[in-house]
Design an enzyme around this catalytic site. Structure first.
Site, mmCIF file in Angstrom:
data_model
loop_
_atom_site.group_PDB
_atom_site.id
_atom_site.type_symbol
_atom_site.label_atom_id
_atom_site.label_comp_id
_atom_site.label_asym_id
_atom_site.label_seq_id
_atom_site.Cartn_x
_atom_site.Cartn_y
_atom_site.Cartn_z
ATOM 1 N N SER A 143 8.954 13.766 -8.078
ATOM 2 C CA SER A 143 10.130 13.545 -8.837
ATOM 3 C C SER A 143 10.768 15.049 -9.216
ATOM 4 O O SER A 143 10.171 16.018 -9.261
ATOM 5 C CB SER A 143 9.619 12.837 -10.336
ATOM 6 N N TYR A 157 4.742 12.568 -18.196
ATOM 7 C CA TYR A 157 4.781 12.257 -16.481
ATOM 8 C C TYR A 157 5.253 13.425 -15.534
ATOM 9 O O TYR A 157 4.865 13.473 -14.473
ATOM 10 C CB TYR A 157 6.233 11.215 -16.628
HETATM 11 P P1 NAP Z 1 9.612 0.937 -10.116
HETATM 12 O O1 NAP Z 1 10.748 0.122 -9.472
HETATM 13 O O2 NAP Z 1 8.992 0.787 -11.347
HETATM 14 O O3 NAP Z 1 8.336 0.063 -9.022
HETATM 15 C C1 NAP Z 1 7.090 0.727 -9.340
HETATM 16 C C2 NAP Z 1 6.029 0.108 -8.173
HETATM 17 O O4 NAP Z 1 4.790 0.717 -8.498
HETATM 18 C C3 NAP Z 1 6.146 -1.258 -8.390
HETATM 19 O O5 NAP Z 1 6.170 -1.830 -7.189
HETATM 20 C C4 NAP Z 1 4.902 -1.404 -9.274
HETATM 21 O O6 NAP Z 1 3.922 -2.675 -8.834
HETATM 22 C C5 NAP Z 1 3.982 -0.198 -8.449
HETATM 23 N N1 NAP Z 1 2.892 -0.009 -9.484
HETATM 24 C C6 NAP Z 1 3.046 0.566 -10.843
HETATM 25 N N2 NAP Z 1 1.613 0.722 -11.212
HETATM 26 C C7 NAP Z 1 0.833 0.583 -10.230
HETATM 27 C C8 NAP Z 1 -0.494 0.690 -9.987
HETATM 28 N N3 NAP Z 1 -1.287 1.164 -10.897
HETATM 29 N N4 NAP Z 1 -0.978 0.427 -8.944
HETATM 30 C C9 NAP Z 1 -0.179 -0.228 -7.753
HETATM 31 N N5 NAP Z 1 1.110 -0.111 -7.934
HETATM 32 C C10 NAP Z 1 1.671 0.049 -9.070
HETATM 33 O O7 NAP Z 1 9.699 2.402 -9.885
HETATM 34 P P2 NAP Z 1 10.522 3.326 -8.834
HETATM 35 O O8 NAP Z 1 11.641 3.703 -9.358
HETATM 36 O O9 NAP Z 1 10.470 2.672 -7.282
HETATM 37 O O10 NAP Z 1 9.405 4.428 -8.644
HETATM 38 C C11 NAP Z 1 8.688 4.696 -7.269
HETATM 39 C C12 NAP Z 1 8.184 6.208 -7.477
HETATM 40 O O11 NAP Z 1 9.344 7.069 -7.504
HETATM 41 C C13 NAP Z 1 7.413 6.598 -8.670
HETATM 42 O O12 NAP Z 1 6.210 7.170 -8.319
HETATM 43 C C14 NAP Z 1 8.331 7.225 -9.653
HETATM 44 O O13 NAP Z 1 7.674 8.179 -10.373
HETATM 45 C C15 NAP Z 1 9.096 8.113 -8.523
HETATM 46 N N6 NAP Z 1 10.451 8.369 -9.000
HETATM 47 C C16 NAP Z 1 11.326 7.406 -9.485
HETATM 48 C C17 NAP Z 1 12.662 7.782 -9.845
HETATM 49 C C18 NAP Z 1 13.745 6.950 -10.385
HETATM 50 O O14 NAP Z 1 14.695 7.356 -10.897
HETATM 51 N N7 NAP Z 1 13.564 5.729 -10.160
HETATM 52 C C19 NAP Z 1 12.815 9.299 -9.848
HETATM 53 C C20 NAP Z 1 12.063 10.073 -9.557
HETATM 54 C C21 NAP Z 1 10.601 9.597 -9.160
HETATM 55 P P3 NAP Z 1 4.271 -4.037 -9.652
HETATM 56 O O15 NAP Z 1 5.697 -4.365 -10.133
HETATM 57 O O16 NAP Z 1 3.626 -4.974 -8.650
HETATM 58 O O17 NAP Z 1 3.140 -3.824 -10.857
#
Ligand code: NAP
Length: 249
Positions: A143, A157
């Site tokens: 991130s 985080y």
């Molecule tokens: P998201 O929409 O909240 O999706 C998160 C995914 O991770 C879901 O598929 C969820 O599964 C899964 N998950 C959560 N806890 C888990 C666990 N303990 N074991 C296995 N799967 C788990 O998040 P996103 O925005 O796509 O983020 C994906 C990655 O990008 C993360 O690492 C996040 O920190 C990083 N990121 C995101 C952003 C942003 O702005 N969106 C920015 C920087 C970094 P279920 O729904 O099935 O529970």
């Protein structure tokens, strides 16, 4: 054929990555924790595009679940070529250090840090020629917060993503001579459900226009960088970080 495990692939960046891999005819393990139906929809999308896929439930912060997920991949698809350490959590609400609970810290570290390390361990065991593998690529989804530290909101985080960055540097050096590349992407503000999970459902609407490109990014834009890093087109790239931030620093 690419055989790739994408953790947290039922939604957001993980789902977009799994679908893009499917369009490249990869075999994809679509890991999820709670969203079985959404994971099955991702599987159907990949199959419709000509790829292979299976949904595997599991918490990446639980060793037995990680072992099961990799065993399913071995059993159904054979030698692993790629891992995307994408599963990640932010925590339920915006917070300052004074209000952070021990449980919140430990859950974040268990999922975001221990989960990524456990999955990397199992991937290296399969990819390393020392264990009969043929190399491969690991992409960690870090991130921009690893650089900014996310003050007054999510420093725990951000610290977990800093740990992921350090792991990327160390592991890339550790396995470079085994044909395994390890890189990371650092997304900025991306339009996914993660913000609602953190109690900030309007975050993209509010802060998108303040980004240098006047908008948030999409999960698909992050997926493009991840899939490139996994591919042979990035064959001489390791230990690197790609910011997908629309110019945010
Ligand atoms: P998201 O929409 O909240 O999706 C998160 C995914 O991770 C879901 O598929 C969820 O599964 C899964 N998950 C959560 N806890 C888990 C666990 N303990 N074991 C296995 N799967 C788990 O998040 P996103 O925005 O796509 O983020 C994906 C990655 O990008 C993360 O690492 C996040 O920190 C990083 N990121 C995101 C952003 C942003 O702005 N969106 C920015 C920087 C970094 P279920 O729904 O099935 O529970």
């Amino acid at each position: 054929m690419q055989v790739v495990i994408v953790t947290g692939a039922s939604r957001g960046i993980g789902a977009a990555t799994a679908k893009l891999l499917g369009r490249n005819q990869a075999a994809v393990v679509v890991n999820y924790r709670t969203g079985a139906q959404q994971a099955n929809e991702v599987v159907a999308d990949i199959e419709a595009a000509g790829g292979k896929a299976i949904a595997v439930q599991g918490d990446v912060g639980t060793e037995a679940d990680v072992m099961h997920m990799f065993a399913e991949c071995d059993r159904l698809f054979g030698p692993l070529t790629g891992l995307v350490n994408n599963a990640g959590i932010v925590g339920a609400e915006k917070r300052r250090i004074e209000t952070v609970s021990f449980d919140t810290i430990m859950t974040l570290m268990r999922v975001n840090v221990a989960g990524a390390l456990l999955c990397a361990r199992e991937a290296v065991k399969r990819m390393s020629p020392k264990h009969g593998g043929r190399g491969g690529a690991i992409v960690n989804v870090s991130s921009l917060g690893a650089i900014t530290g996310s003050p007054k909101a999510f420093i725990d985080y951000a610290a977990s993503k800093g740990a992921m960055d350090t792991m990327t540097i160390g592991l890339a050096a550790e396995v470079a001579d085994r044909g395994i590349r390890v890189n990371a992407v650092r997304p900025g503000l991306i339009d996914t459900d993660i913000h609602a999970s953190a109690g900030l459902p309007d975050r993209v609407e509010r802060f998108g226009p303040q980004m240098p490109m006047k908008r948030a990014g999409t999960a698909e834009e992050v997926a493009e960088a991840i899939v490139w890093l996994l591919s042979d087109k990035a064959s001489y790239v390791t230990g690197e970080f790609i910011g997908v931030t629309g110019g945010a620093r």
